[in-house]
Design an enzyme around this catalytic site. Structure first.
Site, PDB file in Angstrom:
ATOM      1  N   GLU A 198     -37.601  36.943   6.818  1.00 12.30           N
ATOM      2  CA  GLU A 198     -37.025  36.205   7.934  1.00 12.30           C
ATOM      3  C   GLU A 198     -36.133  35.046   7.486  1.00 12.30           C
ATOM      4  O   GLU A 198     -35.391  34.482   8.299  1.00 12.30           O
ATOM      5  CB  GLU A 198     -38.145  35.659   8.831  1.00 12.30           C
ATOM      6  CG  GLU A 198     -38.941  36.720   9.573  1.00 12.30           C
ATOM      7  CD  GLU A 198     -38.158  37.394  10.690  1.00 12.30           C
ATOM      8  OE1 GLU A 198     -37.023  36.962  10.956  1.00 12.30           O
ATOM      9  OE2 GLU A 198     -38.669  38.354  11.274  1.00 12.30           O
ATOM     10  N   GLU A 226     -54.632  46.262  -5.323  1.00 12.23           N
ATOM     11  CA  GLU A 226     -55.027  44.859  -5.265  1.00 12.23           C
ATOM     12  C   GLU A 226     -55.976  44.479  -6.396  1.00 12.23           C
ATOM     13  O   GLU A 226     -56.157  43.303  -6.690  1.00 12.23           O
ATOM     14  CB  GLU A 226     -55.686  44.541  -3.932  1.00 12.23           C
ATOM     15  CG  GLU A 226     -57.067  45.142  -3.736  1.00 12.23           C
ATOM     16  CD  GLU A 226     -57.710  44.653  -2.443  1.00 12.23           C
ATOM     17  OE1 GLU A 226     -58.811  44.095  -2.538  1.00 12.23           O
ATOM     18  OE2 GLU A 226     -57.111  44.840  -1.368  1.00 12.23           O
TER      19      GLU A 226
END
Length: 310
Positions: free
Chosen positions: A94, A125
């Protein structure tokens, strides 16, 4: 940092985390009316902002440290797995349309790569080495900041990113939702937003994810304010890449200057659509090239450029 391979040890670790705690008082929610479940969930969510408020001094200290480095050309790099990684990628993505930053200035890394944004990549992960492999091509340097994001505060990928970044001299931030987390301890700035047990046991895309979103909003937005990417609360570095943003650019110039439509269109045309420059041409009474020079001399800070001209 190596991942824990014994399932029993992993279970023991999870049982010690507030984000994984079981709430007996919520054990029958599946038997409740939908409206009551919604009320319960909304009540849980309402506590998140308060948990963030308790850590505002730590958040502000981290932002000031990030902004100092970005002012020298550094980058802001997020690293996380699952929901935490997606929050980092979202915040980074963004920044270019909102603040006209180069996409390389704020970067989000997620364990398992871009495909993990929409599909779970099992095991990614658990690898601190994967974090190093993802960061290494970016060449982290002392003016860069690496933010490890992990609800549990123990995710090997996030820990590996922070440890590798510290070894390279980067500023590091550890964002977790559990107290006393290894991630916060490993970072220069530890931020622990303790939101407590989730409505659904262990579903950290809920309150923990919301908390991460709120903190990352602060990190990027306030850093950009410090870097002069705004004028007051106006996004004067917005990139006018579509009709909506072109209309927004016009409106921002109008709000900042009070000028009429024709004057605004002339100013935007004279500055190739650059909102900050257009505002300066109107308020300071200068032409496009002069506005560009004044902004360059002020490091891109519109308010400083206006003060220099007055």
């Amino acid at each position: 940092m190596t991942s824990t391979s014994n399932p029993r040890d992993v279970r023991a670790e999870l049982e010690s985390l507030t984000t994984e705690a079981f709430r007996p008082d919520r054990a029958d929610i599946d038997r409740l009316p939908t409206l009551e479940i919604a009320r319960l969930m909304n009540g849980e969510d309402a506590t998140v902002a308060g948990a963030v408020a308790e850590r505002l001094p730590e958040i502000a200290a981290a932002i000031d440290a990030v902004a100092r480095r970005m002012a020298r050309g550094g980058r802001l790099l997020y690293a996380g797995a699952g929901t935490a990684g997606r929050m980092g990628v979202l915040d980074a993505s963004e920044c270019p349309p909102t603040f006209n930053t180069d996409p390389s200035r704020v970067v989000g890394l997620i364990a398992g790569g871009p495909g993990a944004l929409v599909t779970s990549v099992e095991g990614a992960e658990d690898s601190p080495e994967l974090a190093r492999a993802d960061l290494e091509p970016l060449g982290p340097a002392p003016d860069d900041t690496v933010v490890g994001i992990s609800a549990s505060g123990r995710t090997p990928y996030a820990l590996g990113a922070v440890e590798y970044a510290r070894a390279r001299g980067c500023l590091t931030v550890g964002l977790s939702c559990n107290p006393g987390s290894p991630l916060a301890a490993a970072a220069d700035h530890g931020i622990e937003i303790v939101v407590g047990p989730e409505l659904l046991t262990g579903s950290t895309r809920l309150k923990a994810g919301t908390a991460q979103k709120l903190v990352l909003n602060m990190l990027s937005t306030i850093t950009m304010i410090r870097l002069g990417k705004t004028y007051g609360n106006l996004m004067v570095d917005v990139r006018a890449s579509n009709d909506k943003l072109r209309a927004r650019s016009h409106r921002i110039v109008a709000l900042a200057t009070g000028a009429g439509d024709e004057e605004i269109e002339r100013a935007l045309a004279a500055t190739d659509g650059e909102v900050k420059n257009a505002i300066l041409t109107i308020l300071a009474g200068v032409d496009g090239p002069t506005a560009a020079r004044l902004l360059e001399e002020s490091g891109g800070h519109l308010r400083a450029a206006l003060e220099a001209r007055s």
